[in-house]
Write a protein that holds these residues in place. Structure first.
Motif, PDB file in Angstrom:
ATOM      1  N   VAL A  76     -52.788 -22.467  22.110  1.00 55.90           N
ATOM      2  CA  VAL A  76     -53.617 -22.027  20.980  1.00 55.90           C
ATOM      3  C   VAL A  76     -53.746 -23.175  19.980  1.00 55.90           C
ATOM      4  CG1 VAL A  76     -53.878 -20.359  19.108  1.00 55.90           C
ATOM      5  CG2 VAL A  76     -52.832 -19.652  21.279  1.00 55.90           C
ATOM      6  N   LYS A  77     -54.981 -23.597  19.731  1.00 57.92           N
ATOM      7  CA  LYS A  77     -55.230 -24.688  18.772  1.00 57.92           C
ATOM      8  C   LYS A  77     -56.245 -24.219  17.747  1.00 57.92           C
ATOM      9  CE  LYS A  77     -53.857 -28.626  21.503  1.00 57.92           C
ATOM     10  NZ  LYS A  77     -54.212 -28.990  22.864  1.00 57.92           N
ATOM     11  N   VAL A  78     -55.911 -24.389  16.479  1.00 58.73           N
ATOM     12  CA  VAL A  78     -56.748 -23.910  15.381  1.00 58.73           C
ATOM     13  C   VAL A  78     -57.228 -25.093  14.541  1.00 58.73           C
ATOM     14  CG1 VAL A  78     -56.833 -22.455  13.317  1.00 58.73           C
ATOM     15  CG2 VAL A  78     -55.398 -21.775  15.260  1.00 58.73           C
ATOM     16  N   THR A  79     -58.521 -25.156  14.278  1.00 59.14           N
ATOM     17  CA  THR A  79     -59.074 -26.143  13.355  1.00 59.14           C
ATOM     18  C   THR A  79     -59.858 -25.398  12.282  1.00 59.14           C
ATOM     19  OG1 THR A  79     -59.512 -27.493  15.306  1.00 59.14           O
ATOM     20  CG2 THR A  79     -60.325 -28.328  13.220  1.00 59.14           C
ATOM     21  N   VAL A  80     -59.503 -25.641  11.030  1.00 60.18           N
ATOM     22  CA  VAL A  80     -60.213 -25.006   9.921  1.00 60.18           C
ATOM     23  C   VAL A  80     -60.947 -26.081   9.128  1.00 60.18           C
ATOM     24  CG1 VAL A  80     -59.994 -23.658   7.800  1.00 60.18           C
ATOM     25  CG2 VAL A  80     -58.491 -23.169   9.731  1.00 60.18           C
ATOM     26  N   LEU A  81     -62.237 -25.864   8.875  1.00 58.45           N
ATOM     27  CA  LEU A  81     -63.013 -26.735   7.991  1.00 58.45           C
ATOM     28  C   LEU A  81     -63.728 -25.836   7.001  1.00 58.45           C
ATOM     29  CD1 LEU A  81     -64.588 -29.358  10.472  1.00 58.45           C
ATOM     30  CD2 LEU A  81     -62.739 -29.743   8.859  1.00 58.45           C
ATOM     31  N   ALA A  82     -63.246 -25.866   5.745  1.00 63.18           N
ATOM     32  CA  ALA A  82     -63.818 -25.003   4.697  1.00 63.18           C
ATOM     33  C   ALA A  82     -63.770 -23.540   5.126  1.00 63.18           C
ATOM     34  CB  ALA A  82     -65.229 -25.441   4.334  1.00 63.18           C
ATOM     35  N   ASP A  83     -64.926 -22.896   5.282  1.00 63.70           N
ATOM     36  CA  ASP A  83     -64.951 -21.453   5.531  1.00 63.70           C
ATOM     37  C   ASP A  83     -65.192 -21.092   6.989  1.00 63.70           C
ATOM     38  OD1 ASP A  83     -64.466 -20.967   2.881  1.00 63.70           O
ATOM     39  OD2 ASP A  83     -66.585 -20.850   2.350  1.00 63.70           O
ATOM     40  N   ALA A  84     -65.014 -22.044   7.872  1.00 57.62           N
ATOM     41  CA  ALA A  84     -65.194 -21.756   9.298  1.00 57.62           C
ATOM     42  C   ALA A  84     -63.991 -22.298  10.072  1.00 57.62           C
ATOM     43  CB  ALA A  84     -66.480 -22.393   9.813  1.00 57.62           C
ATOM     44  N   ALA A  85     -63.718 -21.702  11.201  1.00 60.02           N
ATOM     45  CA  ALA A  85     -62.580 -22.127  12.014  1.00 60.02           C
ATOM     46  C   ALA A  85     -62.923 -22.022  13.488  1.00 60.02           C
ATOM     47  CB  ALA A  85     -61.356 -21.271  11.703  1.00 60.02           C
ATOM     48  N   VAL A  86     -62.420 -22.974  14.262  1.00 56.95           N
ATOM     49  CA  VAL A  86     -62.568 -22.931  15.712  1.00 56.95           C
ATOM     50  C   VAL A  86     -61.176 -22.807  16.324  1.00 56.95           C
ATOM     51  CG1 VAL A  86     -63.182 -24.258  17.775  1.00 56.95           C
ATOM     52  CG2 VAL A  86     -64.713 -24.266  15.804  1.00 56.95           C
ATOM     53  N   VAL A  87     -61.013 -21.814  17.198  1.00 63.41           N
ATOM     54  CA  VAL A  87     -59.761 -21.637  17.931  1.00 63.41           C
ATOM     55  C   VAL A  87     -60.045 -21.822  19.410  1.00 63.41           C
ATOM     56  CG1 VAL A  87     -57.871 -20.065  18.513  1.00 63.41           C
ATOM     57  CG2 VAL A  87     -58.942 -19.926  16.253  1.00 63.41           C
ATOM     58  N   THR A  88     -59.263 -22.664  20.061  1.00 60.61           N
ATOM     59  CA  THR A  88     -59.334 -22.716  21.521  1.00 60.61           C
ATOM     60  C   THR A  88     -57.992 -22.221  22.055  1.00 60.61           C
ATOM     61  OG1 THR A  88     -58.607 -25.026  21.564  1.00 60.61           O
ATOM     62  CG2 THR A  88     -60.974 -24.632  21.631  1.00 60.61           C
ATOM     63  N   CYS A  89     -58.040 -21.516  23.156  1.00 57.46           N
ATOM     64  CA  CYS A  89     -56.800 -21.034  23.764  1.00 57.46           C
ATOM     65  C   CYS A  89     -57.020 -20.733  25.235  1.00 57.46           C
ATOM     66  CB  CYS A  89     -56.266 -19.799  23.046  1.00 57.46           C
ATOM     67  SG  CYS A  89     -57.388 -18.403  22.959  1.00 57.46           S
ATOM     68  N   THR A  90     -55.907 -20.666  25.962  1.00 60.40           N
ATOM     69  CA  THR A  90     -55.948 -20.248  27.352  1.00 60.40           C
ATOM     70  C   THR A  90     -55.486 -18.804  27.407  1.00 60.40           C
ATOM     71  OG1 THR A  90     -55.439 -22.503  28.066  1.00 60.40           O
ATOM     72  CG2 THR A  90     -55.110 -20.752  29.674  1.00 60.40           C
ATOM     73  N   GLU A  91     -56.334 -17.950  27.993  1.00 64.59           N
ATOM     74  CA  GLU A  91     -55.987 -16.533  28.166  1.00 64.59           C
ATOM     75  C   GLU A  91     -55.467 -16.352  29.589  1.00 64.59           C
ATOM     76  OE1 GLU A  91     -59.640 -14.399  27.863  1.00 64.59           O
ATOM     77  OE2 GLU A  91     -60.144 -15.140  25.873  1.00 64.59           O
ATOM     78  N   ASN A  92     -54.163 -16.200  29.725  1.00 64.04           N
ATOM     79  CA  ASN A  92     -53.613 -15.848  31.030  1.00 64.04           C
ATOM     80  C   ASN A  92     -53.644 -14.331  31.093  1.00 64.04           C
ATOM     81  OD1 ASN A  92     -52.264 -18.695  31.759  1.00 64.04           O
ATOM     82  ND2 ASN A  92     -51.885 -18.243  29.606  1.00 64.04           N
ATOM     83  N   THR A  93     -54.628 -13.782  31.819  1.00 61.89           N
ATOM     84  CA  THR A  93     -54.813 -12.332  31.768  1.00 61.89           C
ATOM     85  C   THR A  93     -54.294 -11.648  33.020  1.00 61.89           C
ATOM     86  OG1 THR A  93     -56.983 -12.217  32.840  1.00 61.89           O
ATOM     87  CG2 THR A  93     -56.956 -12.731  30.481  1.00 61.89           C
ATOM     88  N   LEU A  94     -53.842 -10.430  32.819  1.00 58.76           N
ATOM     89  CA  LEU A  94     -53.421  -9.562  33.903  1.00 58.76           C
ATOM     90  C   LEU A  94     -54.125  -8.245  33.640  1.00 58.76           C
ATOM     91  CD1 LEU A  94     -51.398  -9.657  36.288  1.00 58.76           C
ATOM     92  CD2 LEU A  94     -49.725  -8.584  34.769  1.00 58.76           C
ATOM     93  N   SER A  95     -54.974  -7.817  34.567  1.00 60.48           N
ATOM     94  CA  SER A  95     -55.752  -6.613  34.290  1.00 60.48           C
ATOM     95  C   SER A  95     -55.932  -5.762  35.533  1.00 60.48           C
ATOM     96  CB  SER A  95     -57.133  -6.989  33.732  1.00 60.48           C
ATOM     97  OG  SER A  95     -57.873  -7.695  34.700  1.00 60.48           O
ATOM     98  N   GLY A  96     -56.206  -4.491  35.295  1.00 61.21           N
ATOM     99  CA  GLY A  96     -56.454  -3.563  36.391  1.00 61.21           C
ATOM    100  C   GLY A  96     -57.524  -2.566  36.001  1.00 61.21           C
ATOM    101  N   GLY A  97     -58.412  -2.265  36.917  1.00 62.18           N
ATOM    102  CA  GLY A  97     -59.445  -1.263  36.667  1.00 62.18           C
ATOM    103  C   GLY A  97     -58.937   0.118  37.043  1.00 62.18           C
ATOM    104  N   PRO A  98     -59.787   1.134  36.860  1.00 60.60           N
ATOM    105  CA  PRO A  98     -59.393   2.493  37.246  1.00 60.60           C
ATOM    106  C   PRO A  98     -59.183   2.551  38.760  1.00 60.60           C
ATOM    107  CG  PRO A  98     -61.425   2.484  35.939  1.00 60.60           C
ATOM    108  CD  PRO A  98     -61.155   1.069  36.325  1.00 60.60           C
ATOM    109  N   ALA A  99     -58.226   3.302  39.199  1.00 64.88           N
ATOM    110  CA  ALA A  99     -57.955   3.451  40.630  1.00 64.88           C
ATOM    111  C   ALA A  99     -58.954   4.397  41.260  1.00 64.88           C
ATOM    112  CB  ALA A  99     -56.547   3.974  40.844  1.00 64.88           C
TER     113      ALA A  99
END
Lengths: 150, 150
Positions: A76-99
């Motif tokens: 997770v990396k955050v850069t803030v410039l005045a009133d705006a911010a950019v966040v980059t991150c890696t989402e390691n996701t684990l998900s399941g749909g309805p069976a």
């Protein structure tokens, strides 16, 4: 008194709140995290969605089709410039749909997704302006042979 | 006297200049279009690159491996809030790598990519803060069955 959180800390909290709302399937909470103004969203492999209506509808659909989802955020990396911010991150996701059968959880799938999230400072705190997630298809260690453009 | 271009027009010009610099393989020009501060970049299928050094090196590699590239931009949408701007667009790209035999062009490949580009107002005009491009894998007309999360 605890010290006032810095802008970077506040943005990081807003970013975490976004993923937690999706994990909980909390559509009401998620709605409050997005700007009232023009917003945009790209889910992995999807075209661009623009405007609050289109973006929030997509989350309603995703929540309806997702029985279980968990995000492990890294880099997770955050850069803030005045009133705006950019966040980059890696989402390691684990998900399941309805069976197929009622009451059972569908097969769990792990995915490696990278995201760029743009936030905007408002009177009610930092709000999401743009979310762009995409699947990581290439190896990170040797990019010299990768010819994927722009 | 022609009227002063609006913020939206200026951002759209900066966005076009970015793609034209990549098309021409003009690394010097491209370098001037990115912020001096912390920047980030995600090429389609790649992990996140952060910092000017890492981002610009990736373009040097891409330019070295790309004989020909053309962008047909569609669905360009610009949102400006104070000193920051978000641009979303569809990059209809046509590109070719170096051929096996010298002097010949490699096979041309068409790709459908969506991008979110974040710009920041500076004394020298609008500069790129973040670029995130990703392949469009799903159909746009019927997203109801798509279960891709966040």
């Amino acid at each position: 008194m605890s010290p006032t959180p810095t802008d970077v800390e506040q943005v990081e909290l807003a970013n975490t709140a976004f993923y937690e709302a999706v994990e909980r399937g909390d559509f009401e909470e998620l709605s409050t995290l997005w700007l009232e103004d023009e917003v945009s969203c790209v889910h992995p492999g999807w075209p661009v969605l623009t405007g609050r209506g289109e973006v929030l509808r997509s989350y309603a659909l995703i929540m309806a089709n997702t029985e279980y989802i968990q995000f492990f955020l890294t880099d997770v990396k955050v850069t803030v410039l005045a009133d705006a911010a950019v966040v980059t991150c890696t989402e390691n996701t684990l998900s399941g749909g309805p069976a197929e059968e009622a009451g059972e959880l569908g097969p769990l799938v792990g995915q490696l997704i990278v995201a760029t999230n743009v936030f905007r400072r408002t009177q009610e705190g930092w709000k999401l302006w743009s979310h762009h997630g995409s699947p990581v298809l290439a190896e990170t260690d040797d990019e010299e042979d990768d010819e994927t453009p722009a």
